[in-house]
Write a protein that holds these residues in place. Structure first.
Motif, short mmCIF file in Angstrom:
data_model
loop_
_atom_site.label_atom_id
_atom_site.label_comp_id
_atom_site.label_asym_id
_atom_site.label_seq_id
_atom_site.Cartn_x
_atom_site.Cartn_y
_atom_site.Cartn_z
N ALA A 26 0.83 -1.20 0.00
CA ALA A 26 0.00 0.00 0.00
C ALA A 26 0.87 1.26 0.00
O ALA A 26 0.59 2.22 -0.72
CB ALA A 26 -0.93 0.00 1.22
N HIS A 30 0.98 4.27 -2.83
CA HIS A 30 0.71 5.68 -2.52
C HIS A 30 1.92 6.56 -2.79
O HIS A 30 1.77 7.65 -3.36
CB HIS A 30 0.23 5.84 -1.07
N ASP A 34 1.36 9.43 -5.32
CA ASP A 34 1.16 10.73 -4.70
C ASP A 34 2.45 11.42 -4.25
O ASP A 34 2.40 12.58 -3.85
CB ASP A 34 0.24 10.59 -3.47
N SER A 39 1.41 11.63 0.49
CA SER A 39 0.96 10.33 1.01
C SER A 39 0.77 10.43 2.52
O SER A 39 1.58 11.03 3.21
CB SER A 39 1.99 9.24 0.70
N THR A 40 -0.32 9.84 2.99
CA THR A 40 -0.59 9.89 4.43
C THR A 40 -0.65 8.48 5.00
O THR A 40 -0.99 7.52 4.30
CB THR A 40 -1.93 10.59 4.73
N ALA A 43 -4.20 7.12 4.66
CA ALA A 43 -4.54 6.58 3.34
C ALA A 43 -3.86 5.23 3.10
O ALA A 43 -4.47 4.31 2.55
CB ALA A 43 -4.14 7.57 2.25
N ILE A 44 -2.61 5.12 3.51
CA ILE A 44 -1.88 3.86 3.35
C ILE A 44 -2.56 2.76 4.16
O ILE A 44 -2.77 1.65 3.67
CB ILE A 44 -0.41 4.05 3.76
N THR A 47 -5.78 1.60 2.47
CA THR A 47 -5.51 0.71 1.33
C THR A 47 -5.11 -0.68 1.81
O THR A 47 -5.49 -1.68 1.20
CB THR A 47 -4.40 1.32 0.44
#
Length: 195
Positions: A26, A30, A34, A39-40, A43-44, A47
């Motif tokens: 993931a 990202h 991104d 990338s955060t 968010a990772i 995913t």
């Protein structure tokens, strides 16, 4: 029978290993899409279908996760004893092997893309290429020659990799690795033979 079960369990990835790999997959996705800054962890984690605290538990920080995502072993073997006329083809074939296996936009492409825009990734790439090329060639060329050649060889092969796997420029992207190795070998041979 119990012994076979124990061996099978040792060979199977543990839940912890699977979680770590899911986070890395993931993160690579990202970071490649991104970049590092955008990338955060949240968010990772989404995913990877885990809680963000698990990312921190496994990797400690976004920087440490980024470093782990960039950690690449090119798989270059010790080329000691390789005849000089075969050395370019062996080097090309071994260098391209992990790229061929990395078709899902994994760590190899991530490293190339991030190195273009992130100094931390660029430094990681420079260090990794120098160390792995020099180590692979040391036995075939001697330490001083391997050290002197590693940068030029890496530059040439990175150009081939970028053209084949990122730009997907034809016909380079469509050639079998052996045919591509035959095309690129003469330029590598020139570098290897230079005094």
């Amino acid at each position: 029978m119990e012994r076979l079960v124990a061996v099978a369990q040792q060979l199977m990835p543990t839940r912890s290993q699977r979680t770590r790999e899911a986070i890395l997959r993931a993160a690579r996705m990202h970071f490649a899409a991104d970049g590092y800054q955008r990338s955060t962890i949240r968010a990772i984690a989404a995913t990877a279908s885990i809680d963000p605290s698990m990312v921190m538990r496994y990797f400690g920080s976004k920087e440490q996760l980024f470093d782990a995502a960039l950690d690449v072993d090119l798989g270059l073997p010790d080329l000691t004893g390789t005849p000089m006329e075969r050395l370019p083809q062996e080097l090309i074939t071994h260098f391209l092997a992990p790229w061929e296996d990395d078709l899902d936009e994994g760590s190899m492409r991530l490293l190339l893309r991030c190195a273009a825009t992130n100094e931390r990734a660029a430094e990681h790439l420079r260090r990794m290429l120098h160390e792995q090329f020099t180590s692979s060639l040391r036995g075939a060329l001697g330490p001083e020659r391997a050290d002197a050649c590693s940068g030029v060889l890496a530059a040439q092969l990175l150009g081939v990799a970028f053209t084949r796997y990122v730009l997907r420029l034809r016909p380079i992207a469509d050639l079998p690795v052996a045919a591509l190795a035959d095309l690129v070998a003469p330029s590598l041979r020139t570098v290897l033979a230079a005094e």
